[in-house]
Design an enzyme around this catalytic site. Structure first.
Site, PDB file in Angstrom:
ATOM      1  N   GLU A   1       0.810  -1.226   0.000  1.00 54.35           N
ATOM      2  CA  GLU A   1       0.000   0.000   0.000  1.00 54.35           C
ATOM      3  C   GLU A   1       0.841   1.272   0.000  1.00 54.35           C
ATOM      4  O   GLU A   1       0.386   2.309  -0.478  1.00 54.35           O
ATOM      5  CB  GLU A   1      -0.958   0.001   1.204  1.00 54.35           C
ATOM      6  CG  GLU A   1      -2.038  -1.062   1.142  1.00 54.35           C
ATOM      7  CD  GLU A   1      -1.616  -2.411   1.713  1.00 54.35           C
ATOM      8  OE1 GLU A   1      -2.475  -3.311   1.816  1.00 54.35           O
ATOM      9  OE2 GLU A   1      -0.406  -2.552   2.074  1.00 54.35           O
TER      10      GLU A   1
ATOM     11  N   PHE B   1     -11.147  -6.648  14.425  1.00 57.25           N
ATOM     12  CA  PHE B   1     -10.114  -7.148  13.527  1.00 57.25           C
ATOM     13  C   PHE B   1      -9.783  -6.102  12.464  1.00 57.25           C
ATOM     14  O   PHE B   1     -10.658  -5.587  11.793  1.00 57.25           O
ATOM     15  CB  PHE B   1     -10.580  -8.445  12.858  1.00 57.25           C
ATOM     16  CG  PHE B   1      -9.600  -9.008  11.873  1.00 57.25           C
ATOM     17  CD1 PHE B   1      -8.378  -9.506  12.294  1.00 57.25           C
ATOM     18  CD2 PHE B   1      -9.889  -9.034  10.515  1.00 57.25           C
ATOM     19  CE1 PHE B   1      -7.464 -10.030  11.391  1.00 57.25           C
ATOM     20  CE2 PHE B   1      -8.988  -9.551   9.595  1.00 57.25           C
ATOM     21  CZ  PHE B   1      -7.768 -10.053  10.039  1.00 57.25           C
ATOM     22  N   GLN B   2      -8.521  -5.779  12.354  1.00 57.11           N
ATOM     23  CA  GLN B   2      -7.992  -4.797  11.412  1.00 57.11           C
ATOM     24  C   GLN B   2      -8.619  -3.414  11.590  1.00 57.11           C
ATOM     25  O   GLN B   2      -8.808  -2.673  10.624  1.00 57.11           O
ATOM     26  CB  GLN B   2      -8.151  -5.284   9.968  1.00 57.11           C
ATOM     27  CG  GLN B   2      -7.257  -6.480   9.644  1.00 57.11           C
ATOM     28  CD  GLN B   2      -7.159  -6.798   8.170  1.00 57.11           C
ATOM     29  OE1 GLN B   2      -8.078  -6.513   7.397  1.00 57.11           O
ATOM     30  NE2 GLN B   2      -6.055  -7.404   7.763  1.00 57.11           N
TER      31      GLN B   2
ATOM     32  N   LYS C   1     -17.406   0.066   6.543  1.00 62.25           N
ATOM     33  CA  LYS C   1     -17.926  -0.961   5.644  1.00 62.25           C
ATOM     34  C   LYS C   1     -19.432  -0.817   5.451  1.00 62.25           C
ATOM     35  O   LYS C   1     -19.950  -0.965   4.325  1.00 62.25           O
ATOM     36  CB  LYS C   1     -17.584  -2.348   6.186  1.00 62.25           C
ATOM     37  CG  LYS C   1     -17.819  -3.473   5.188  1.00 62.25           C
ATOM     38  CD  LYS C   1     -17.207  -4.779   5.670  1.00 62.25           C
ATOM     39  CE  LYS C   1     -17.344  -5.873   4.620  1.00 62.25           C
ATOM     40  NZ  LYS C   1     -16.708  -7.141   5.055  1.00 62.25           N
TER      41      LYS C   1
ATOM     42  N   MET D   1      24.610   7.644   0.849  1.00 64.68           N
ATOM     43  CA  MET D   1      24.659   8.950   1.487  1.00 64.68           C
ATOM     44  C   MET D   1      24.999   8.827   2.972  1.00 64.68           C
ATOM     45  O   MET D   1      25.736   9.656   3.523  1.00 64.68           O
ATOM     46  CB  MET D   1      23.334   9.693   1.303  1.00 64.68           C
ATOM     47  CG  MET D   1      23.373  11.139   1.777  1.00 64.68           C
ATOM     48  SD  MET D   1      24.590  12.159   0.894  1.00 64.68           S
ATOM     49  CE  MET D   1      23.645  12.614  -0.556  1.00 64.68           C
TER      50      MET D   1
END
Length: 568
Positions: free
Chosen positions: A49, A111-112, A161, A472
């Protein structure tokens, strides 16, 4: 007409002109994905993502349009945070859409479940938690307005949802953004007069050209301004391309790894005209000694930037192009030949470009690679860089004459940005030649997006500058930590085999004589090619202003390495 919240989401995106989104599905966003199949939008399946946000960001920077990324709740949403922060620091307009657990489950550690609006509050222009279908349309329409207006930036919409699943009446016009009460910005005539007095009387002025020139489409206005007043221009990293590099008044990049003559000119200037830039610490060095003799005029669309880092004599708040239209009638034709000759003299003393003229002695330097890519592409490619030494070498050795042709992470310095951002840039400009320039460290952070390239059948050229270090950081360890290389030696896979495993072309190069043929072969190939350039391991970027040091206290390349500059 009744529609579900998920349908309303896609209906709004289509009407906002969105044709491509970058995302990764999951349970809380699944209703939206199901509805997506009925709308004419291309979905690009990312491999992480964070990649979705960088792709949306690259799409936005290359096109000037709003980029869109989509993810599910919990880890899907939190994986987006780095990309959102990157867009925020660099004023890139993206809209991120995340699914959320059902509204009745919020706060239960379902959940999540993650409070992504709380997480992203500091790194978004605005964000929304939408719990009702009837609020989806207004949130999406307002999000696009906020992302693209004023100083651009990221907006996040978190949709539960059940808000995606339930239905309501949808009215596009009724969902239009409501006007927000804002104080009217009236340019004070006295401030304009004061700015013009400073401009017309200055003997050693310098324009500091920032990202705002590109965002406002003010490149032509700035060029006309500079030519009338005969004022040289210095570029920030994100301002590169806003003014053609080939323009006689374009001095090049300023700051920590800017051209030595540019930094010296800024320190000697009697007037700085800051156009769409924010006086970042990488530009100024030690503020106490920064441009000590210079008066300062700052033009920016964000009032919070005026006087934030550097006190200014005149601050003008507004769109840069509009502000230049107000200033131009009063700008007198300049004759600053002595000042321009002084800067030309400073250029003659600089050794920043010595390395590109080294003979082919068996060593391959990153500067060789960047310079040869520039020559071979005639400077016409869109180049998307990662963060590190190669980023600075690209800024020094690839000369951009067009805006939106250098895409890079400036303010946040996000490693892993280049590969996914290049995918976004290619989707925005399918006919353009797009190059990734990345280090071996940053490339491995988002390397799985090669699968996205393969799945989408994209034609992107990838140049990996492989020096076997986190370059770097290693350079800082060499200069400031007695060459104690803690955690910077880097083991990498065989990038050619990695490319081939994804069904892409790959080639490794370790000699200067092989660079141009490899670049030409990659350009002739109709698909993606990964070029691994195995370069000198302990080369460093010069000049370098140590963090917090005076801008004129530059570390130069230790010894002169060039006899002529005829092949530059």
């Amino acid at each position: 007409m009744k529609k579900t919240g998920a349908q309303i989401l896609w209906e709004c995106l289509v009407r906002e002109g969105v044709t491509t989104v970058f995302g990764y599905p999951g349970g809380a966003i699944l209703p939206a994905y199901d509805a997506m199949l009925d709308y004419p939008i291309r979905h690009v399946l990312v491999r992480h993502e964070q990649g979705a946000t960088h792709m949306a960001d690259g799409y936005a920077r290359a096109s000037g349009k709003v980029g869109v990324a989509i993810a599910t709740s919990g880890p899907g949403a939190t994986n987006m945070v780095t990309g959102i922060a990157t867009a925020m620091m660099d004023s890139s307009p993206i809209v991120c859409i995340t699914g959320q657990v059902g509204s009745k489950l919020i706060g239960s550690d379902a959940f999540q479940e993650t409070d992504i609006t709380g997480v992203t509050l500091p790194v978004t222009k605005h964000n929304y938690l939408v719990t009702r279908a009837q609020d989806v349309g207004p949130a999406v329409r307002e999000a696009f307005h906020i992302a693209a207006s004023g100083r651009p930036g990221p907006v996040l919409i978190d949709i539960t949802k059940d808000a995606q699943q339930t239905s309501c009446e949808f009215d596009w016009n009724a969902a239009a953004p409501k006007p927000h009460a804002r104080p009217e910005r009236i340019v004070n005539p006295e401030s304009l007069a004061a700015a013009l007095k400073l401009i017309n009387s200055a003997e050693r002025p310098v324009i500091l050209a920032g990202h705002g020139i590109i965002l406002s489409g003010a490149g032509e206005a700035v060029r006309q301004f500079a030519e009338r007043a005969r004022i040289p221009m210095a570029m920030t990293l994100l301002g590169i391309g806003g003014i053609p590099a080939s323009h006689s008044l374009n001095l090049g990049m300023m700051g920590m790894h800017g051209e030595a003559w540019v930094n010296t000119a800024i320190q000697e200037a009697d007037l700085l005209l800051a156009f769409g830039m924010r006086f970042d610490d990488r530009v100024t060095g030690n503020l106490k000694t920064y441009a000590p003799s210079a008066r300062k005029v700052h033009v920016d669309i964000d009032p919070a930037e005026i006087g934030k880092n550097v006190p200014v004599d005149v601050g003008l708040v507004g769109d840069l192009r509009e502000m230049l239209d107000k200033l131009m009638p009063g700008v007198q034709a300049g004759n600053r030949s002595d000042w321009l000759q002084r800067i030309d003299g400073l250029k003659g003393d600089s050794a920043v470009r010595d390395i590109q003229n080294l003979p082919d002695d068996g060593h391959l330097y990153a500067a060789h690679v960047i310079h040869d890519i520039w020559r071979t592409t005639a400077g016409r490619a869109i180049v998307v860089t990662d963060v590190g030494q190669h980023q600075m070498w690209e800024a020094q050795y690839y000369h951009h004459d067009q805006p939106r042709t250098l895409i890079t992470s400036g303010g946040l310095g996000t490693m892993g940005f280049a590969l996914p951002a290049a995918i976004g840039a290619k989707m925005a400009n399918p006919d353009a030649e797009v190059w990734v320039v990345a280090g071996d460290g940053g490339f491995q952070m988002t390397m799985p997006e090669l699968a996205t390239i393969a799945q989408e059948k994209l034609d992107i050229k990838v140049a990996i500058i492989n020096n076997g270090y986190l370059g770097m950081v290693r350079q800082w360890q060499e200069f400031f930590y007695e060459r104690r290389y803690a955690a910077t030696p880097l083991l990498s896979p065989d990038f050619v085999k990695i490319a081939e495993a994804y069904g892409l072309a790959g080639r490794a190069i370790s000699k200067r004589a092989d660079v141009v043929p490899a670049v030409e072969a990659a350009r002739a190939h109709t698909g993606t090619t990964v070029l691994e350039f195995r370069v000198e391991q302990e080369d460093s970027v010069y000049p370098m202003v140590p963090a917090g040091a005076d801008l004129h206290a530059m570390i130069r390349r230790p010894s002169p390495l060039v006899e002529t500059a005829e092949d530059v």
